[in-house]
Design an enzyme around this catalytic site. Sequence first.
Site, PDB file in Angstrom:
ATOM      1  N   SER A  90       0.825  -1.200   0.000  1.00 42.37           N
ATOM      2  CA  SER A  90       0.000   0.000   0.000  1.00 42.37           C
ATOM      3  C   SER A  90       0.865   1.257   0.000  1.00 42.37           C
ATOM      4  O   SER A  90       2.034   1.226   0.393  1.00 42.37           O
ATOM      5  CB  SER A  90      -0.892   0.011   1.235  1.00 42.37           C
ATOM      6  OG  SER A  90      -0.073   0.147   2.383  1.00 42.37           O
ATOM      7  N   LYS A  91       0.211   2.341  -0.407  1.00 40.53           N
ATOM      8  CA  LYS A  91       0.882   3.638  -0.431  1.00 40.53           C
ATOM      9  C   LYS A  91       1.358   3.979   0.981  1.00 40.53           C
ATOM     10  O   LYS A  91       2.444   4.494   1.193  1.00 40.53           O
ATOM     11  CB  LYS A  91      -0.122   4.677  -0.940  1.00 40.53           C
ATOM     12  CG  LYS A  91       0.512   5.984  -1.307  1.00 40.53           C
ATOM     13  CD  LYS A  91      -0.516   6.906  -1.888  1.00 40.53           C
ATOM     14  CE  LYS A  91      -0.928   7.909  -0.864  1.00 40.53           C
ATOM     15  NZ  LYS A  91      -2.211   8.496  -0.958  1.00 40.53           N
TER      16      LYS A  91
END
Length: 492
Positions: free
Chosen positions: A255-256
Amino acid sequence: MTNKKVCVRFAPSPTGPLHIGGVRTALFNYLYAKKSGGKFLIRIEDTDKKREVSGAENYIVESLKWCGIEADQEPCRQSERKAIYNEHVTKLLKEGKAYYAFDTEGELLTLRENEEKKGKTFIYNWRNRSSLNNSLCLDEKEVQEKIENKEKYVVRFKCPSESEVKTYDIVRGDSSIDSSLLDDKILVKADGMPTYHFANVVDDYLMGITHVIRGEEWLPSLALHTLLYEAFGWKSPKYAHLPLILNPNGKGKLSKRSGEKNGFPVFPIRWKGEKEILGFKEIGILPEALINYISTLGWTPDETKEVLSLNELKELFSLEKVVSSSANFDFEKLKWYNHQHIQKTQNDELLRVLLNTKKEDDYDVVKLENAIGLVKERANTVNELWELSRYLFVEPKSYDEKSLKRILKPGGKEIVETIISMAGSESGRADSFVEGVKNSCIDKGFSAGQIMMTVRVVLVGALNGIDLQEIVSFIGLEETSSRAKEALLKVF
Ligand code: GLU
């Protein structure tokens, strides 16, 4: 029978910047096409206007271009193909394989809530469809009237009530699902646009897609897609669902947020959304390195060689070697690949890339290409080349404490004075300068270690850096003398 020519597609939805997982999907499609002498296409799946993010389509195309993943045709857009989907849904409606459903949001909500109260989940399918508000239980006239009266409707797939849906996936093998467990998925939404499932299947067929290579998250849709192919009487393509890419700790999809926490991007290039987010490009990762690294996420070549160019990957790739187990993203490993690719990249190319990063003004750009050649051996990212070559352009602004401790010894001053006098002498030669200073100081009774350390701290400001003679040859005798004078003033 000759095999149909391979044709694959990457089918992103423009709902945001292209994540590294998407790049991997595009890459595996591209490599498979190239390996098989086939075609690689891009299809923008933009039928969900609510989720569309402005600039995302362009970003996807630009990112792939930067990665060197080029499509064989201009990308096509699903939003421009509405007539085609209409034509196809009409066919299914006529054949009784799809039906109009007029159930309102409110009606569906009540049905859902009622089931929930019983601890069950509402599924719109063969069990209840003949008692709901749809064309299966209304006569033709009623249906026509509703449509003419502009009542809102969707078109649903009439999923077979009892059929064993057999699927085959190149990565995961055979599986089978009981169709009675599936719901009657919406094919056309109330706004007249097709859903992902419907447009995706129709387009894959019409575009002659032979292999669908996509992320594992689409595996649950495979049974429905297979049933849609059957409904049309089409042969379905072959499927390969790629394993997930996980966060470095193996917990959850990459994920970011995890990237931000661990200090690395998850996007290829800068995303100029509400908040600007840097990509791998901006932090100095070469596209060749990124591609090489992500090719290893879920795929292992037979080859023991690890550092591979895009062309080599095209030769080696095979879908059969894609594994089903997920891969953890490892930024350190990516930097290792980047280091290797930096060594293989020509200095003029590195210069071009470097000058596209945040420029350092006090560098002599004319000499930068040479400097790159001298220091690149130590670089893990292109951006590091600025810092690594700093002392080749700028005199030390300060001196590293620890290094000073090691050179501030009796005789240190004399060594610096020798540097000044030898660098200033008429007969001083830049190309053998360090050897000259060393010999002269050894004659005065100093150790080679102390001499070399002193010269290094004078020129670099610390005990690191490239070969001393290379530094002197690069900066010249005048600058060498000036740095020594500066050190004399500030340190000794
Ligand atoms: N539009 C889908 C996505 O964004 C495509 C999935 C597929 O390749 O079938 O992932």
